[in-house]
Design a protein around this motif. Sequence first.
Motif, PDB file in Angstrom:
ATOM      1  N   LEU A 159      67.055  29.231  26.213  1.00 44.88           N
ATOM      2  CA  LEU A 159      65.878  28.962  25.389  1.00 44.88           C
ATOM      3  C   LEU A 159      64.812  28.246  26.217  1.00 44.88           C
ATOM      4  CD1 LEU A 159      65.189  29.396  22.385  1.00 44.88           C
ATOM      5  CD2 LEU A 159      65.715  27.005  22.033  1.00 44.88           C
ATOM      6  N   GLU A 179      55.295  23.395  15.239  1.00 49.11           N
ATOM      7  CA  GLU A 179      56.431  22.779  15.912  1.00 49.11           C
ATOM      8  C   GLU A 179      56.739  21.404  15.331  1.00 49.11           C
ATOM      9  OE1 GLU A 179      58.567  24.161  17.152  1.00 49.11           O
ATOM     10  OE2 GLU A 179      58.271  25.184  19.034  1.00 49.11           O
ATOM     11  N   PHE A 210      71.354  24.023  14.222  1.00 52.38           N
ATOM     12  CA  PHE A 210      71.253  24.532  15.596  1.00 52.38           C
ATOM     13  C   PHE A 210      70.819  26.006  15.594  1.00 52.38           C
ATOM     14  CE2 PHE A 210      72.783  26.221  19.618  1.00 52.38           C
ATOM     15  CZ  PHE A 210      72.287  25.276  20.488  1.00 52.38           C
ATOM     16  N   TYR A 234      50.570  30.875  30.449  1.00 53.26           N
ATOM     17  CA  TYR A 234      49.345  30.138  30.162  1.00 53.26           C
ATOM     18  C   TYR A 234      48.698  29.639  31.451  1.00 53.26           C
ATOM     19  CZ  TYR A 234      49.173  29.786  25.078  1.00 53.26           C
ATOM     20  OH  TYR A 234      49.018  30.058  23.750  1.00 53.26           O
ATOM     21  N   LEU A 285      66.309  17.683  21.173  1.00 49.58           N
ATOM     22  CA  LEU A 285      66.897  17.773  19.841  1.00 49.58           C
ATOM     23  C   LEU A 285      68.084  18.730  19.846  1.00 49.58           C
ATOM     24  CD1 LEU A 285      66.737  16.987  16.898  1.00 49.58           C
ATOM     25  CD2 LEU A 285      65.085  18.789  16.537  1.00 49.58           C
ATOM     26  N   LEU A 301      71.921  17.843  18.961  1.00 49.35           N
ATOM     27  CA  LEU A 301      72.704  18.564  17.956  1.00 49.35           C
ATOM     28  C   LEU A 301      74.023  19.051  18.555  1.00 49.35           C
ATOM     29  CD1 LEU A 301      70.129  20.727  15.974  1.00 49.35           C
ATOM     30  CD2 LEU A 301      71.690  19.034  15.056  1.00 49.35           C
ATOM     31  N   PHE A 322      50.046  26.243  16.280  1.00 44.83           N
ATOM     32  CA  PHE A 322      51.332  26.177  16.980  1.00 44.83           C
ATOM     33  C   PHE A 322      51.858  24.739  17.006  1.00 44.83           C
ATOM     34  CE2 PHE A 322      53.309  25.031  21.041  1.00 44.83           C
ATOM     35  CZ  PHE A 322      54.507  25.700  20.903  1.00 44.83           C
ATOM     36  N   THR A 367      57.659  30.341  19.770  1.00 43.14           N
ATOM     37  CA  THR A 367      57.198  30.711  21.102  1.00 43.14           C
ATOM     38  C   THR A 367      56.508  32.071  21.074  1.00 43.14           C
ATOM     39  OG1 THR A 367      59.099  29.492  21.921  1.00 43.14           O
ATOM     40  CG2 THR A 367      57.916  30.804  23.506  1.00 43.14           C
ATOM     41  N   PHE A 368      56.995  32.985  20.241  1.00 39.67           N
ATOM     42  CA  PHE A 368      56.300  34.272  20.073  1.00 39.67           C
ATOM     43  C   PHE A 368      54.875  34.026  19.577  1.00 39.67           C
ATOM     44  CE2 PHE A 368      59.461  38.017  19.697  1.00 39.67           C
ATOM     45  CZ  PHE A 368      60.070  37.618  20.867  1.00 39.67           C
ATOM     46  N   LEU A 414      67.304  26.110  14.912  1.00 36.66           N
ATOM     47  CA  LEU A 414      66.536  25.644  16.073  1.00 36.66           C
ATOM     48  C   LEU A 414      66.335  26.785  17.071  1.00 36.66           C
ATOM     49  CD1 LEU A 414      66.701  22.335  17.884  1.00 36.66           C
ATOM     50  CD2 LEU A 414      67.129  24.302  19.272  1.00 36.66           C
ATOM     51  N   ILE A 415      67.400  27.537  17.347  1.00 37.98           N
ATOM     52  CA  ILE A 415      67.289  28.635  18.309  1.00 37.98           C
ATOM     53  C   ILE A 415      66.320  29.693  17.781  1.00 37.98           C
ATOM     54  CG2 ILE A 415      68.548  30.525  19.390  1.00 37.98           C
ATOM     55  CD1 ILE A 415      69.456  28.081  20.661  1.00 37.98           C
ATOM     56  N   TYR A 475      64.522  20.709  11.516  1.00 41.04           N
ATOM     57  CA  TYR A 475      65.872  20.783  12.092  1.00 41.04           C
ATOM     58  C   TYR A 475      66.611  19.470  11.836  1.00 41.04           C
ATOM     59  CZ  TYR A 475      63.399  24.354  14.875  1.00 41.04           C
ATOM     60  OH  TYR A 475      62.616  25.395  15.273  1.00 41.04           O
ATOM     61  N   PHE A 485      63.115  30.690  28.490  1.00 39.33           N
ATOM     62  CA  PHE A 485      62.206  31.517  27.709  1.00 39.33           C
ATOM     63  C   PHE A 485      60.886  30.777  27.464  1.00 39.33           C
ATOM     64  CE2 PHE A 485      61.101  32.718  23.189  1.00 39.33           C
ATOM     65  CZ  PHE A 485      60.502  33.908  23.512  1.00 39.33           C
ATOM     66  N   LEU A 540      53.156  31.387  20.084  1.00 44.31           N
ATOM     67  CA  LEU A 540      52.430  30.805  21.223  1.00 44.31           C
ATOM     68  C   LEU A 540      51.944  31.910  22.169  1.00 44.31           C
ATOM     69  CD1 LEU A 540      51.631  28.192  22.674  1.00 44.31           C
ATOM     70  CD2 LEU A 540      53.821  28.228  23.828  1.00 44.31           C
ATOM     71  N   ILE A 541      52.815  32.894  22.454  1.00 50.88           N
ATOM     72  CA  ILE A 541      52.409  34.005  23.315  1.00 50.88           C
ATOM     73  C   ILE A 541      51.239  34.748  22.675  1.00 50.88           C
ATOM     74  CG2 ILE A 541      53.139  36.171  24.375  1.00 50.88           C
ATOM     75  CD1 ILE A 541      56.016  35.080  24.296  1.00 50.88           C
ATOM     76  N   THR A 588      62.667  28.368  17.335  1.00 50.76           N
ATOM     77  CA  THR A 588      61.934  28.168  18.586  1.00 50.76           C
ATOM     78  C   THR A 588      61.490  29.502  19.166  1.00 50.76           C
ATOM     79  OG1 THR A 588      63.270  26.220  18.981  1.00 50.76           O
ATOM     80  CG2 THR A 588      62.033  27.075  20.843  1.00 50.76           C
ATOM     81  N   ILE A 589      62.360  30.508  19.063  1.00 52.91           N
ATOM     82  CA  ILE A 589      61.945  31.824  19.548  1.00 52.91           C
ATOM     83  C   ILE A 589      60.726  32.300  18.747  1.00 52.91           C
ATOM     84  CG2 ILE A 589      62.631  34.251  19.704  1.00 52.91           C
ATOM     85  CD1 ILE A 589      65.435  33.292  20.370  1.00 52.91           C
ATOM     86  N   LEU A 620      60.515  20.961  14.186  1.00 59.86           N
ATOM     87  CA  LEU A 620      61.405  19.943  14.751  1.00 59.86           C
ATOM     88  C   LEU A 620      61.884  18.989  13.670  1.00 59.86           C
ATOM     89  CD1 LEU A 620      59.541  19.252  18.095  1.00 59.86           C
ATOM     90  CD2 LEU A 620      61.799  20.234  17.856  1.00 59.86           C
TER      91      LEU A 620
END
Lengths: 117, 498
Positions: A35, B143, B168, A46, A90, A94, B139, B179-180, B171-172, B150, A38, B182-183, B175-176, B147
């Motif tokens: 993660l 977040e 968890f 950026y 975080l 966890l 964004f 981030t998408f 969170l995974i 979570y 990524f 953000l892109i 976050t993906i 955060l």
Amino acid sequence: MFFDHFNYWIVVILMMIGLYTVMSRSNLVKKMIGLSLFQISVFLLYISMGKIEGGTAPIVSNAPDVIYSNPLPHVLILTAIVVGVATTALGLALIVRIKEAFGSVDEEEILSNEDNL
Amino acid sequence: MTFFMSHAPVLAIIIPLMGAPICALFRGKTAPWLFTLILSGIAFAYSIDLLIAVSANGPISYEIGGWAPPYGIEYVADPLSAFVMVIISGISTGVLLYAKDSIANEVPTSRLGFFFAAYLLALTGMMGITVTGDAFNIFVFLEITSLSSYVLIAMGARQDRRALTAAFQYLIIGTIGATFILIGVGLLYVMTGTLNIADIADKFDSISDTRPIRAAVGFLIVGIAIKLAMFPFHVWLPNAYSYAPNIVTAFFAGTATKVSVYLLIRFIYTVFGADFSFGTVYLTELLLPLGVIAALSMSVVAIFQDNLKRLLAFSSVAQLGYITIAIALATEAGLTAGILHIFNHAIVKTGLFLTVGAMFFATGTTSIKALAGVGQRMPMTSFGFVLGGLGLIGIPLTPGFISKWYLIQAVLERGDYIGYGLAIAILLSSIFAVIYIWRVVEILYFHPSPEGAKGSEAPLSLLIPCWIFILGSFYFGIETSFNVGFAEQAAQFLMGAR
């Protein structure tokens, strides 16, 4: 083609490695590493797009006809880096709690533990 | 007072944000809760003021630090964002009224200060997403929300350790998704050179047919869909909602996914523009099937759940399916139905989760089997659940009926076979809702209590907020001028904006 957009190719490659790691590994710590990778690829995206060919650091100088790089994406990504650090912290916190509660950091073992509740 | 009013858009965000670290210092059972309730109430009051001001005088623009957009960060309260802000802060305040005893039962007293600090941050983030007019700011607030959510979900670990794995997993995936987004924002910035949403929208038409823009649209839609728990990206939601503390579930059920719906509407209609979204990239063809599959399959899955919170969580995914359908119709009627359902579903589902929380408070379980006979032991709570369930199904006089009525009118407006098919799918999904609600009602009322079952009626401090939501939902189901009026206003604004 590859070297024209070297940074962007690296972004794509890193991003795919990160996403693949997140999806394929069952170890939670490895998932977090994927993660982070990524997210870091996006930081690189950026930072790359602020670069202007022939541009210098964006510090005002008196020289004529100076081309400056664009500082805004760099500032933006500082924020995103902070967010990334917070997410990683975080996530790891966890994982520590999961290890305490389930006695494992492996997703498959945890799932089999859950069934035995 | 003029100072406080002219700064209302930013104060509604800053007050909970600044309150969060202060709240973390409080100790004991009452102080952090009361402090949070007051701050949330202030944010609610500002949101209502904003909504009234916006509906009277049109959108309000606020320049952070006096820097003029597009260079400075702009906060914009328009009919849609002000309406969503009222929903978020209203649900938050209502849930907090209920929170004191419920959360003290589930989280150690020494942690309550931190718990409510995270709660305030989640509120800040959601309010921020809706009011900001800056794409990167979205964004950041996203977040902040993620955060803190979570953390809030993981706080359920004392009741059930699976809360940790649920947090968890969220969170995974979360976050993906973020981030998408953000892109997507980055690609928009590369092509337009600006982060201000209104400015991007102005420049969008001239560059809309380029590959980076198409990629940006793809990343943004997928990223938001993950956050929205749109079908196939919904896996995190049932786990997170089942194991989170009860008030967290009630708070998020009404707000977290609704904020993502807001983002989807904002990007599709304001930034990309309806012509591009539905004419060039065919979002209707993409989103409609996903909405229909969500509404049907998740309602069926809900029928087979053993845990009441999990059942309601799957029902939430199905209800989000309706909203997806409504947005994908690309008509003003559809958009009205979608925005209306954001409000109606938020109030009904929060009310339902609060009654379930009261059952958990009294009996210590949310397993449907173990709740047998609760109808006799906790008549007021159970009756509240039944009335909320009727709202979910969409019986006349409930808000669920109002939004389904508008939604079915909107799909029939298409006038083709797809429209009829959609109407049938919506009705079918409502029938499934009857089944899963009835299944619970039957066990609550007609199965005998197990031997030595504990639990009598929940205390008034839990019952009264539950009934505020339940009766409120009936109020908005009968006297619809508030919710329908503002939803129509927001839809007209969005369709007319471009």
